[in-house]
Design a protein around this motif. Structure first.
Motif, mmCIF file in Angstrom:
data_model
loop_
_atom_site.group_PDB
_atom_site.id
_atom_site.type_symbol
_atom_site.label_atom_id
_atom_site.label_comp_id
_atom_site.label_asym_id
_atom_site.label_seq_id
_atom_site.Cartn_x
_atom_site.Cartn_y
_atom_site.Cartn_z
ATOM 1 N N SER A 58 45.336 19.457 36.389
ATOM 2 C CA SER A 58 45.150 20.345 37.526
ATOM 3 C C SER A 58 45.206 21.809 37.086
ATOM 4 C CB SER A 58 46.219 20.066 38.581
ATOM 5 O OG SER A 58 46.108 20.963 39.649
ATOM 6 N N ALA A 59 46.140 22.130 36.205
ATOM 7 C CA ALA A 59 46.256 23.494 35.690
ATOM 8 C C ALA A 59 45.028 23.864 34.862
ATOM 9 C CB ALA A 59 47.530 23.631 34.858
ATOM 10 N N ILE A 60 44.492 22.914 34.120
ATOM 11 C CA ILE A 60 43.262 23.154 33.357
ATOM 12 C C ILE A 60 42.119 23.454 34.318
ATOM 13 C CG2 ILE A 60 41.508 22.035 31.908
ATOM 14 C CD1 ILE A 60 43.911 20.611 30.476
ATOM 15 N N ASP A 61 42.049 22.715 35.415
ATOM 16 C CA ASP A 61 41.000 22.935 36.409
ATOM 17 C C ASP A 61 41.090 24.352 36.981
ATOM 18 O OD1 ASP A 61 38.838 21.399 38.053
ATOM 19 O OD2 ASP A 61 40.005 22.489 39.556
ATOM 20 N N VAL A 62 42.293 24.805 37.270
ATOM 21 C CA VAL A 62 42.486 26.166 37.796
ATOM 22 C C VAL A 62 42.028 27.202 36.763
ATOM 23 C CG1 VAL A 62 44.239 27.858 38.493
ATOM 24 C CG2 VAL A 62 44.316 25.528 39.409
ATOM 25 N N THR A 63 42.337 26.963 35.505
ATOM 26 C CA THR A 63 41.924 27.884 34.445
ATOM 27 C C THR A 63 40.406 27.915 34.316
ATOM 28 O OG1 THR A 63 43.996 27.493 33.251
ATOM 29 C CG2 THR A 63 42.194 28.478 31.998
ATOM 30 N N ILE A 64 39.772 26.756 34.371
ATOM 31 C CA ILE A 64 38.307 26.694 34.300
ATOM 32 C C ILE A 64 37.690 27.439 35.479
ATOM 33 C CG2 ILE A 64 36.297 25.147 34.461
ATOM 34 C CD1 ILE A 64 37.931 23.120 32.790
ATOM 35 N N ALA A 65 38.247 27.232 36.663
ATOM 36 C CA ALA A 65 37.741 27.937 37.851
ATOM 37 C C ALA A 65 37.836 29.448 37.654
ATOM 38 C CB ALA A 65 38.514 27.505 39.100
ATOM 39 N N SER A 66 38.946 29.909 37.109
ATOM 40 C CA SER A 66 39.128 31.333 36.864
ATOM 41 C C SER A 66 38.141 31.840 35.815
ATOM 42 C CB SER A 66 40.568 31.583 36.407
ATOM 43 O OG SER A 66 40.735 32.919 36.016
ATOM 44 N N ARG A 68 35.245 30.703 35.065
ATOM 45 C CA ARG A 68 33.874 30.652 35.551
ATOM 46 C C ARG A 68 33.652 31.436 36.838
ATOM 47 N NH1 ARG A 68 30.354 26.827 33.160
ATOM 48 N NH2 ARG A 68 31.130 26.550 31.053
ATOM 49 N N GLY A 69 34.707 31.961 37.428
ATOM 50 C CA GLY A 69 34.574 32.718 38.666
ATOM 51 C C GLY A 69 34.315 31.832 39.881
ATOM 52 N N TYR A 70 34.728 30.574 39.802
ATOM 53 C CA TYR A 70 34.559 29.655 40.933
ATOM 54 C C TYR A 70 35.645 29.924 41.971
ATOM 55 C CZ TYR A 70 31.866 26.751 37.587
ATOM 56 O OH TYR A 70 30.983 26.275 36.664
ATOM 57 N N PRO A 71 35.321 29.740 43.240
ATOM 58 C CA PRO A 71 36.357 29.886 44.271
ATOM 59 C C PRO A 71 37.357 28.728 44.186
ATOM 60 C CG PRO A 71 34.305 29.124 45.245
ATOM 61 C CD PRO A 71 34.018 29.409 43.803
ATOM 62 N N ALA A 74 40.182 22.580 47.118
ATOM 63 C CA ALA A 74 41.267 21.622 47.322
ATOM 64 C C ALA A 74 41.231 20.489 46.308
ATOM 65 C CB ALA A 74 41.187 21.053 48.734
ATOM 66 N N GLY A 75 40.070 20.200 45.741
ATOM 67 C CA GLY A 75 39.947 19.085 44.804
ATOM 68 C C GLY A 75 40.576 19.390 43.462
ATOM 69 N N VAL A 76 41.307 18.421 42.934
ATOM 70 C CA VAL A 76 42.009 18.604 41.667
ATOM 71 C C VAL A 76 41.044 18.837 40.508
ATOM 72 C CG1 VAL A 76 43.593 17.519 40.021
ATOM 73 C CG2 VAL A 76 43.937 17.198 42.465
ATOM 74 N N TYR A 77 39.869 18.237 40.547
ATOM 75 C CA TYR A 77 38.938 18.304 39.417
ATOM 76 C C TYR A 77 37.616 18.982 39.763
ATOM 77 C CZ TYR A 77 42.386 15.072 37.725
ATOM 78 O OH TYR A 77 43.578 14.521 37.366
ATOM 79 N N ASP A 78 37.560 19.720 40.857
ATOM 80 C CA ASP A 78 36.304 20.328 41.303
ATOM 81 C C ASP A 78 35.683 21.262 40.262
ATOM 82 O OD1 ASP A 78 36.547 18.922 43.636
ATOM 83 O OD2 ASP A 78 37.069 20.645 44.879
ATOM 84 N N ALA A 79 36.472 22.182 39.725
ATOM 85 C CA ALA A 79 35.928 23.128 38.737
ATOM 86 C C ALA A 79 35.568 22.411 37.440
ATOM 87 C CB ALA A 79 36.917 24.253 38.461
ATOM 88 N N VAL A 146 26.185 30.445 30.379
ATOM 89 C CA VAL A 146 25.995 31.269 31.562
ATOM 90 C C VAL A 146 26.767 30.646 32.716
ATOM 91 C CG1 VAL A 146 24.285 32.132 33.206
ATOM 92 C CG2 VAL A 146 23.702 31.965 30.780
ATOM 93 N N SER A 147 27.589 31.435 33.351
ATOM 94 C CA SER A 147 28.321 30.973 34.517
ATOM 95 C C SER A 147 27.443 31.178 35.732
ATOM 96 C CB SER A 147 29.613 31.772 34.665
ATOM 97 O OG SER A 147 30.281 31.405 35.826
ATOM 98 N N THR A 148 27.207 30.090 36.431
ATOM 99 C CA THR A 148 26.350 30.183 37.603
ATOM 100 C C THR A 148 27.069 29.648 38.832
ATOM 101 O OG1 THR A 148 25.381 28.051 37.024
ATOM 102 C CG2 THR A 148 24.165 30.007 36.328
ATOM 103 N N PRO A 149 27.939 30.454 39.409
ATOM 104 C CA PRO A 149 28.615 30.000 40.636
ATOM 105 C C PRO A 149 27.587 29.771 41.743
ATOM 106 C CG PRO A 149 29.515 32.126 39.878
ATOM 107 C CD PRO A 149 28.331 31.804 39.015
ATOM 108 N N SER A 150 27.804 28.686 42.486
ATOM 109 C CA SER A 150 26.892 28.418 43.602
ATOM 110 C C SER A 150 27.622 28.404 44.907
ATOM 111 C CB SER A 150 26.147 27.117 43.410
ATOM 112 O OG SER A 150 26.898 26.129 42.798
#
Length: 150
Positions: A58-66, A68-71, A74-79, A146-150
């Motif tokens: 879960s902490a890895i997912d938060v780091t990946i989101a950060s 990549r600039g993803y919002p 709630a999902g543990v593995y979304d990013a 390339v980070s491509t937030p959608s």
């Protein structure tokens, strides 16, 4: 003065914990009803290890989101899925619809100790694959990514 670590170093440190803990769980061998009766603390140790692995993922997912600039989501593995580290099928194995592996294990210990072996085996298999893929992804040179937030 504290050392500043990169996001990738933070991820790698967490992956070390995931890999070691998964290896320890895999080395336990069979977790039979008899073993649980003979060694009641083994179930508690396994539950704690499963919680730790999920917490690190879960902490890895938060780091990946950060990274990549993803919002936040709630999902543990979304990013982790969105970044292409794992696919939806593995995410579903990591976080079963009935609940996280550590919660499923707690319930089995209380009511269906015969199911503990399956919960542990399923978790070890899924998290071993997760650790392999996340380690592979984290070691790639992403300087051209390339980070491509959608």
């Amino acid at each position: 003065m504290p050392t500043v670590r990169t996001d990738r170093e933070v991820i790698e440190n967490r992956l070390v914990t995931v890999r070691r803990t998964v290896d320890c769980l895999g080395a336990l061998g069979a977790v039979s009803v008899q073993r649980l009766a003979d060694q009641p603390s083994i179930g508690l140790v396994i539950e704690r290890d499963l919680w730790l692995i999920r917490d690190m993922a879960s902490a890895i997912d938060v780091t990946i989101a950060s990274m990549r600039g993803y919002p936040r989501s709630a999902g543990v593995y979304d990013a982790t899925v969105r970044a292409g580290v794992i696919d939806d099928a593995l995410a579903a194995r990591l976080e079963p619809a009935d609940g996280p592996h550590h919660v499923l294990l707690q319930l089995c210990l209380d009511t269906e100790p015969g199911e503990v072996e399956d919960v542990v085996s399923s978790a070890v298999s899924a998290f071993r694959e997760y650790a392999r893929l996340a380690t592979e992804w984290n070691s790639l040179d992403q300087s051209c990514a390339v980070s491509t937030p959608s």
